[in-house]
Scaffold this active site. Sequence first.
Site, PDB file in Angstrom:
ATOM      1  N   ASP A   8       0.858  -1.191   0.000  1.00 58.42           N
ATOM      2  CA  ASP A   8       0.000   0.000   0.000  1.00 58.42           C
ATOM      3  C   ASP A   8       0.896   1.244   0.000  1.00 58.42           C
ATOM      4  OD1 ASP A   8      -2.043   1.806   0.188  1.00 58.42           O
ATOM      5  OD2 ASP A   8      -2.851   1.058   2.078  1.00 58.42           O
ATOM      6  N   ASP A 102      -2.837   2.451  -6.123  1.00 55.58           N
ATOM      7  CA  ASP A 102      -1.795   2.524  -5.103  1.00 55.58           C
ATOM      8  C   ASP A 102      -1.715   1.319  -4.177  1.00 55.58           C
ATOM      9  OD1 ASP A 102      -4.199   3.040  -3.902  1.00 55.58           O
ATOM     10  OD2 ASP A 102      -3.596   4.890  -2.927  1.00 55.58           O
ATOM     11  N   GLU A 103      -2.377   0.233  -4.496  1.00 54.40           N
ATOM     12  CA  GLU A 103      -2.241  -0.944  -3.637  1.00 54.40           C
ATOM     13  C   GLU A 103      -2.512  -2.220  -4.414  1.00 54.40           C
ATOM     14  OE1 GLU A 103      -5.164  -1.620  -0.525  1.00 54.40           O
ATOM     15  OE2 GLU A 103      -6.477  -0.108  -1.431  1.00 54.40           O
TER      16      GLU A 103
END
Length: 358
Positions: A8, A102-103
């Site tokens: 993350d 983003d993860e």
Amino acid sequence: MRKIVHIDMDAFYASVEQRDDPALRGRPVVVAWKGPRSVVCAASYEARAFGVRSAMPALRAARLCPQAVFVPPDFTRYKAVSAEVRAILERHTPLIEPLSLDEAYLDVSTNTSGLPTATAVAKAIRDEIRERLALTASAGVAPNKFVAKIASDFRKPDGLYVVPPERVLSFLTPLPVARLPGVGPVMAEKLAALAIHRVGELRAVPTPLLVHRFGPWGLRLAELARGIDEEPVRPTRVRQSISSEDTFTEDHYLDELGPAITRLAERVWALAQREARPARTVQLKLKTAEFQILTRSSSPVPMPGSARALAEAALALRDRVDLPPRTRYRLVGVGLTQFDDAASQQDALFAPPAVSGC
């Protein structure tokens, strides 16, 4: 036994802005257009210290943190950075399941970098992201996906938290039930009514009782409370919809739902900015006080190009509801569906599978 890593990126959009503009470093940065209908896309940790959070109305963020620097989002740049992160992940495993820009989940049960443990893989990824991109990422390592995702939050920002198989139960026991996937505010309230507030308390409830009370979801709750999650990492998983909904504490008439629909449209618009593919359909979902569910949808040409336009499209769908005018509603939701796979950008970082305007 699987070895799962959840990566993350820390305050991704805001961190990219601070990296690329030295004048922003150490300052409270809010990624959002500043306006009455804008919603926060991301907030730096300096801004979060004042209570600013993603999906919050920008006006509220400005009130909480008057000294915040508002930066308009640049999704083209974020996706380019995202692609660089993806390249780092691919050095370690081809089994990468994207969740957003983003993860992502990684299955490193057998990694391709020759490292001896999943912990070593997670550390190497974080080190490479820091050295090559001047950004930080947090990671959780566990035997399954949902525990790894919870673990990645434990040492944020720039942290690594490992939950080995023998510690899964002790790790979960003290956590609020709301930390379990799928347990939202409504389900948390239902469990609280049964004096169940922590995962350990949920685990103590006999499974047949949970099934009797909640149906098939009761079985899933029992499994989660015991750290059981057999869901594999799915590299080809593709999100089919983006939506947000609210369940009201008091039922409302249809003509009272305008503010809620507008607020939900703003959330959905922000989430849609993380998706590489355009949607083709706008959807409105309603649930009556008698639990009747109805949906209305349309595929306008062109599709809405802003949060405001999405809200207007959803409000137009409300006008197509033909139930009696005194019908009350307990839930409303707004969504985007039917994403165009042909327009997918394969070079986006975690090209998202399947959760305002910015």
